[in-house]
Design a protein around this motif. Sequence first.
Motif, mmCIF file in Angstrom:
data_model
loop_
_atom_site.group_PDB
_atom_site.id
_atom_site.type_symbol
_atom_site.label_atom_id
_atom_site.label_comp_id
_atom_site.label_asym_id
_atom_site.label_seq_id
_atom_site.Cartn_x
_atom_site.Cartn_y
_atom_site.Cartn_z
ATOM 1 N N PHE A 359 10.009 -6.678 8.089
ATOM 2 C CA PHE A 359 9.288 -6.392 6.842
ATOM 3 C C PHE A 359 10.124 -6.796 5.631
ATOM 4 O O PHE A 359 9.634 -7.463 4.705
ATOM 5 N N LEU A 360 11.404 -6.418 5.621
ATOM 6 C CA LEU A 360 12.280 -6.800 4.508
ATOM 7 C C LEU A 360 12.484 -8.306 4.459
ATOM 8 O O LEU A 360 12.547 -8.902 3.377
ATOM 9 N N ALA A 362 10.357 -10.545 5.346
ATOM 10 C CA ALA A 362 9.149 -11.135 4.769
ATOM 11 C C ALA A 362 9.137 -10.982 3.249
ATOM 12 O O ALA A 362 8.745 -11.910 2.518
ATOM 13 N N LEU A 363 9.579 -9.825 2.746
ATOM 14 C CA LEU A 363 9.647 -9.632 1.299
ATOM 15 C C LEU A 363 10.634 -10.595 0.647
ATOM 16 O O LEU A 363 10.450 -11.009 -0.508
ATOM 17 N N ALA A 364 11.693 -10.952 1.363
ATOM 18 C CA ALA A 364 12.702 -11.852 0.800
ATOM 19 C C ALA A 364 12.145 -13.241 0.541
ATOM 20 O O ALA A 364 12.708 -13.987 -0.269
ATOM 21 N N LEU A 366 8.880 -13.954 -0.500
ATOM 22 C CA LEU A 366 7.624 -13.908 -1.243
ATOM 23 C C LEU A 366 7.464 -15.155 -2.119
ATOM 24 O O LEU A 366 8.441 -15.800 -2.501
ATOM 25 N N PHE A 371 6.071 -14.120 -7.839
ATOM 26 C CA PHE A 371 7.152 -13.128 -7.900
ATOM 27 C C PHE A 371 8.448 -13.832 -8.307
ATOM 28 O O PHE A 371 9.324 -14.091 -7.468
ATOM 29 N N PHE A 374 11.913 -12.372 -7.261
ATOM 30 C CA PHE A 374 12.327 -12.648 -5.882
ATOM 31 C C PHE A 374 12.793 -14.089 -5.734
ATOM 32 O O PHE A 374 13.690 -14.378 -4.941
ATOM 33 N N ARG A 378 16.403 -15.395 -4.403
ATOM 34 C CA ARG A 378 16.130 -15.961 -3.083
ATOM 35 C C ARG A 378 17.381 -16.311 -2.283
ATOM 36 O O ARG A 378 17.456 -15.972 -1.083
ATOM 37 N N VAL A 432 16.595 -5.825 -1.894
ATOM 38 C CA VAL A 432 15.145 -6.020 -2.046
ATOM 39 C C VAL A 432 14.582 -5.047 -3.082
ATOM 40 O O VAL A 432 13.740 -5.417 -3.909
ATOM 41 N N ALA A 436 12.593 -5.954 -6.502
ATOM 42 C CA ALA A 436 11.279 -5.377 -6.803
ATOM 43 C C ALA A 436 11.287 -4.667 -8.154
ATOM 44 O O ALA A 436 10.309 -4.733 -8.914
ATOM 45 N N GLN A 439 11.110 -7.273 -10.829
ATOM 46 C CA GLN A 439 9.767 -7.840 -10.904
ATOM 47 C C GLN A 439 8.808 -6.864 -11.592
ATOM 48 O O GLN A 439 7.988 -7.262 -12.424
#
Length: 460
Positions: A359-360, A362-364, A366, A371, A374, A378, A432, A436, A439
């Motif tokens: 999950f984390l 995938a957020l990295a 985005l 976003f 992010f 990156r 992360v 967020a 953002q």
Amino acid sequence: MEWPTPGQRPRLGCWLKKPRMKPTLKTIAKAALFLLLVFLFHSGFSRNFLRLTTGIVAFADFEKGGETTVRLTMARTLRDGPDATGGFLVGANPDGTVALDSPPYLSSFGLQGKFFCRAVRWQGGDVERTMEQGRFYLSLFAAAAISLFALCVLGEFGWSAMLLFAAGVHLSVWLVFAARNVYLMYILKLLPIFFVWMLYPWFLRGARRRFAGLASGVGALTLLASLCQFDYVSNVVLGVAVAPIYFGISRGLPRRAILRQALLLMGAAAAGVALAILANVVQLTRWLGSLPEAAGYMRHIVAARSYADIDPARSALGQSLLWVWEGYLPIPALALPFGQPDDFHIYLSFFAFVSAWPFLAALAFLDGRRFPAFEAARPKLAGLAAATGWGLLAAISWGFLMKGHMVHHFHINGMMFSIPFLLLLFVFAGAVLAAAARQGSAWLFPPQPPPPPPRNPTPI
């Protein structure tokens, strides 16, 4: 984050970014933060002041049998002399009991026993005082090492990652329980990984010959840990690669260079393990009387801890790996404080943290157009995603290599997940979370365009 210029609305949190502090004040602030972290970590490791519980064993009883072997080794050395056990720790009798005259434990070199046998003589033969001081100073050393790593996290990722890392360490039940144990010497298994992470930027900024010093330090620290115990050595050997993976990806190094440096560091750690095995074989040869007997005993130990059917009563052949991991993943990894072993308590299992990594990750990755915060982070987030994933492989490697050890040590093997997966996951989650927050700040307080310049008056 930019300091707001006239005509711009301030973004959330920009006032926390004060102008650069003077170097002396910055050093004093870092030293004060380091001492605060050491105090908090040491309080947790030595006294478990948050009253964490694994739900399996109490803090005071965690690996108490292992500490008993160290205590009996000191007592036997005082009674019979330094060669009473051939340099090994006192082991267990065939019926599983441990006594002063039990046969030695031949499965490791037993460096911790040698150290404490000398320490008890410095204490005038007071075994209990030596044990208490050993726990105190071992907790202090572990607190200092983890605090230094926390400061490195602060410098690389900011306050969010450092605070989440510190909170995660405080609530990691297996790390808190194991840190003070004079038999496990748990912090020694984390030192090679911390050492590489903290010094890798120094290597990247310097000449290539610095890498030889870095690899030598990794080998020496891995040797030190392996001379005490061989448990979780695969985690350490693989775990030293997380630093070249993270820094290589975040700094944009070529893949071939990342792979080469990771392999060299893992080779240095493996060399340290090999030297510890050689030292154990030499000590076994002196005790058993011949090299073939020593080599045969080492093969027996490896087989008993892995898959071979040495003892039918303790065989792991009939157990599948799926059954083994099904037993480990639901046990507590991080618990809320002030629980009781026999009472209701709230915790997150290892399964929750293993499931959090994809999950984390995938957020990295985005979409950077939607976003931008992010996108700006990156390189670091991608490096952390890869390093944490590799850390997970390192953490579970011991379970795949030594299934027999996993089957019969549910009460202690939960601590392998922190070498180094859980610690990196805390840092990854903090990074992360920081992205967020930036953002969200950009969405709530979008930067205002600067006012147009005044028009020149029309000449008459």
